[in-house]
Design a protein around this motif. Structure first.
Motif, PDB file in Angstrom:
ATOM      1  N   LEU A   5       0.847  -1.188   0.000  1.00 18.54           N
ATOM      2  CA  LEU A   5       0.000   0.000   0.000  1.00 18.54           C
ATOM      3  C   LEU A   5       0.881   1.236   0.000  1.00 18.54           C
ATOM      4  O   LEU A   5       1.741   1.395   0.874  1.00 18.54           O
ATOM      5  N   SER A   6       0.685   2.117  -0.988  1.00 17.61           N
ATOM      6  CA  SER A   6       1.589   3.257  -1.133  1.00 17.61           C
ATOM      7  C   SER A   6       0.898   4.447  -1.777  1.00 17.61           C
ATOM      8  O   SER A   6       0.143   4.283  -2.741  1.00 17.61           O
ATOM      9  N   PRO A   7       1.154   5.657  -1.278  1.00 15.34           N
ATOM     10  CA  PRO A   7       0.731   6.843  -2.025  1.00 15.34           C
ATOM     11  C   PRO A   7       1.569   6.952  -3.302  1.00 15.34           C
ATOM     12  O   PRO A   7       2.683   6.430  -3.359  1.00 15.34           O
ATOM     13  N   ILE A   8       1.028   7.638  -4.301  1.00 15.84           N
ATOM     14  CA  ILE A   8       1.792   7.854  -5.524  1.00 15.84           C
ATOM     15  C   ILE A   8       1.531   9.259  -6.026  1.00 15.84           C
ATOM     16  O   ILE A   8       0.410   9.773  -5.950  1.00 15.84           O
ATOM     17  N   ALA A  42      -2.142  13.924 -16.286  1.00 16.29           N
ATOM     18  CA  ALA A  42      -1.323  13.193 -17.261  1.00 16.29           C
ATOM     19  C   ALA A  42      -0.073  12.620 -16.601  1.00 16.29           C
ATOM     20  O   ALA A  42       0.287  11.457 -16.818  1.00 16.29           O
ATOM     21  N   ARG A  43       0.593  13.424 -15.768  1.00 12.43           N
ATOM     22  CA  ARG A  43       1.811  12.957 -15.105  1.00 12.43           C
ATOM     23  C   ARG A  43       1.493  11.865 -14.078  1.00 12.43           C
ATOM     24  O   ARG A  43       2.263  10.925 -13.901  1.00 12.43           O
ATOM     25  N   SER A  44       0.370  12.006 -13.402  1.00 15.88           N
ATOM     26  CA  SER A  44      -0.038  10.984 -12.431  1.00 15.88           C
ATOM     27  C   SER A  44      -0.295   9.653 -13.129  1.00 15.88           C
ATOM     28  O   SER A  44       0.143   8.591 -12.670  1.00 15.88           O
ATOM     29  N   LYS A  45      -1.021   9.720 -14.245  1.00 20.48           N
ATOM     30  CA  LYS A  45      -1.314   8.497 -14.998  1.00 20.48           C
ATOM     31  C   LYS A  45      -0.038   7.870 -15.556  1.00 20.48           C
ATOM     32  O   LYS A  45       0.093   6.644 -15.623  1.00 20.48           O
ATOM     33  N   ALA A  47       2.919   8.002 -14.115  1.00 18.47           N
ATOM     34  CA  ALA A  47       3.600   7.343 -12.999  1.00 18.47           C
ATOM     35  C   ALA A  47       2.963   5.988 -12.699  1.00 18.47           C
ATOM     36  O   ALA A  47       3.666   4.995 -12.470  1.00 18.47           O
ATOM     37  N   ILE A  48       1.639   5.929 -12.734  1.00 21.78           N
ATOM     38  CA  ILE A  48       0.942   4.665 -12.493  1.00 21.78           C
ATOM     39  C   ILE A  48       1.252   3.671 -13.606  1.00 21.78           C
ATOM     40  O   ILE A  48       1.451   2.477 -13.358  1.00 21.78           O
ATOM     41  N   VAL A  51       4.557   2.048 -12.953  1.00 21.05           N
ATOM     42  CA  VAL A  51       4.468   0.987 -11.949  1.00 21.05           C
ATOM     43  C   VAL A  51       3.870  -0.272 -12.571  1.00 21.05           C
ATOM     44  O   VAL A  51       4.364  -1.381 -12.375  1.00 21.05           O
ATOM     45  N   ARG A  52       2.797  -0.090 -13.361  1.00 21.23           N
ATOM     46  CA  ARG A  52       2.144  -1.233 -14.007  1.00 21.23           C
ATOM     47  C   ARG A  52       3.113  -1.941 -14.961  1.00 21.23           C
ATOM     48  O   ARG A  52       3.147  -3.174 -15.031  1.00 21.23           O
ATOM     49  N   ARG A  53       3.907  -1.163 -15.677  1.00 14.98           N
ATOM     50  CA  ARG A  53       4.862  -1.748 -16.619  1.00 14.98           C
ATOM     51  C   ARG A  53       5.925  -2.566 -15.884  1.00 14.98           C
ATOM     52  O   ARG A  53       6.275  -3.675 -16.296  1.00 14.98           O
ATOM     53  N   LEU A  54       6.418  -2.043 -14.766  1.00 13.04           N
ATOM     54  CA  LEU A  54       7.423  -2.770 -13.989  1.00 13.04           C
ATOM     55  C   LEU A  54       6.849  -4.068 -13.447  1.00 13.04           C
ATOM     56  O   LEU A  54       7.495  -5.128 -13.524  1.00 13.04           O
TER      57      LEU A  54
END
Length: 214
Positions: A5-8, A42-45, A47-48, A51-54
């Motif tokens: 669980l993490s803020p992003i 746009a920048r938030s998406k 970043a997510i 994470v999804r790619r990793l």
């Protein structure tokens, strides 16, 4: 199974570095927390998406979900974050790094109030890029006067303190002091170790904070 669980915010590294440091299994879940509204969606998406790619490269079956926290009212945000913690399955690993301040402060407050549900707390440093594991203080404890007296004696003696020293300083029976130390250990206010037949006790951050409240 673990739930991370993490803020992003805009920097995915504050989320991915702790994940890589702690390790991932295919049945783990990753939940990222962000505001219901942001100044740069746009920048938030992006970043997510990072994470999804990793996660996809490591183990495609790992679940990633996004929780949008209402942030206009602090109290509401804290309770919303508390509910997210309650919904977590398996071992709960919390990352106290990154994210918008409007969400991070309520999130951290909820984590501290539910510290008994948290298995591990990680933090990514913006200064040196290291991931550290934190020991959260237990702030929900209420000590009786007699137990608090024993805790104060531990602070007074400083460093490692033996049960015989505590008995002499606190002017209480050894059985009473031993019972108090056991209770304080259960709250995370002290830690103990045995050297031979003698038990030594040291105060933790929780103990320091509990004494400061009195």
């Amino acid at each position: 199974m673990r739930t991370y669980l993490s803020p992003i915010g805009f920097n995915s590294t504050s989320v991915t570095r702790p994940l890589l440091r702690h390790g991932l299994d295919m049945d783990d879940r990753v939940v990222v927390v962000r505001p219901t509204e942001g100044t740069d969606e746009a920048r938030s998406k992006e970043a997510i998406a990072d994470v999804r790619r990793l996660l996809g490269e490591i183990e495609p079956k790992i679940s990633l979900s996004v929780e949008r926290v209402p942030h206009d009212e602090f109290e509401e945000a804290v309770l919303y974050c508390r509910d997210i913690i309650h919904a977590a399955e398996g071992e709960l690993v919390v990352n106290l790094s990154g994210g918008a301040r409007d969400v991070f402060l309520p999130f951290a407050t909820a984590v501290l109030s539910e510290s008994d549900r948290v298995s591990r707390t990680l933090c990514f440093s913006d200064i040196d890029g290291r991931v550290r594991e934190l020991s959260l203080p237990n702030l929900s404890v209420e000590l009786s006067e007699s137990v608090a007296k024993t805790l104060a004696a531990i602070e007074q003696l400083g460093g490692k303190t033996s049960i015989p020293e505590l008995t002499e300083t606190g002017e209480q029976a050894k059985s009473t002091v031993t019972r108090h130390v056991t209770e304080l250990e259960s709250h995370g206010a002290v830690v103990s170790e045995k050297q031979g037949k003698i038990k030594y006790v040291s105060m933790t951050l929780t103990g320091e904070l509990l004494l400061g409240r009195r």
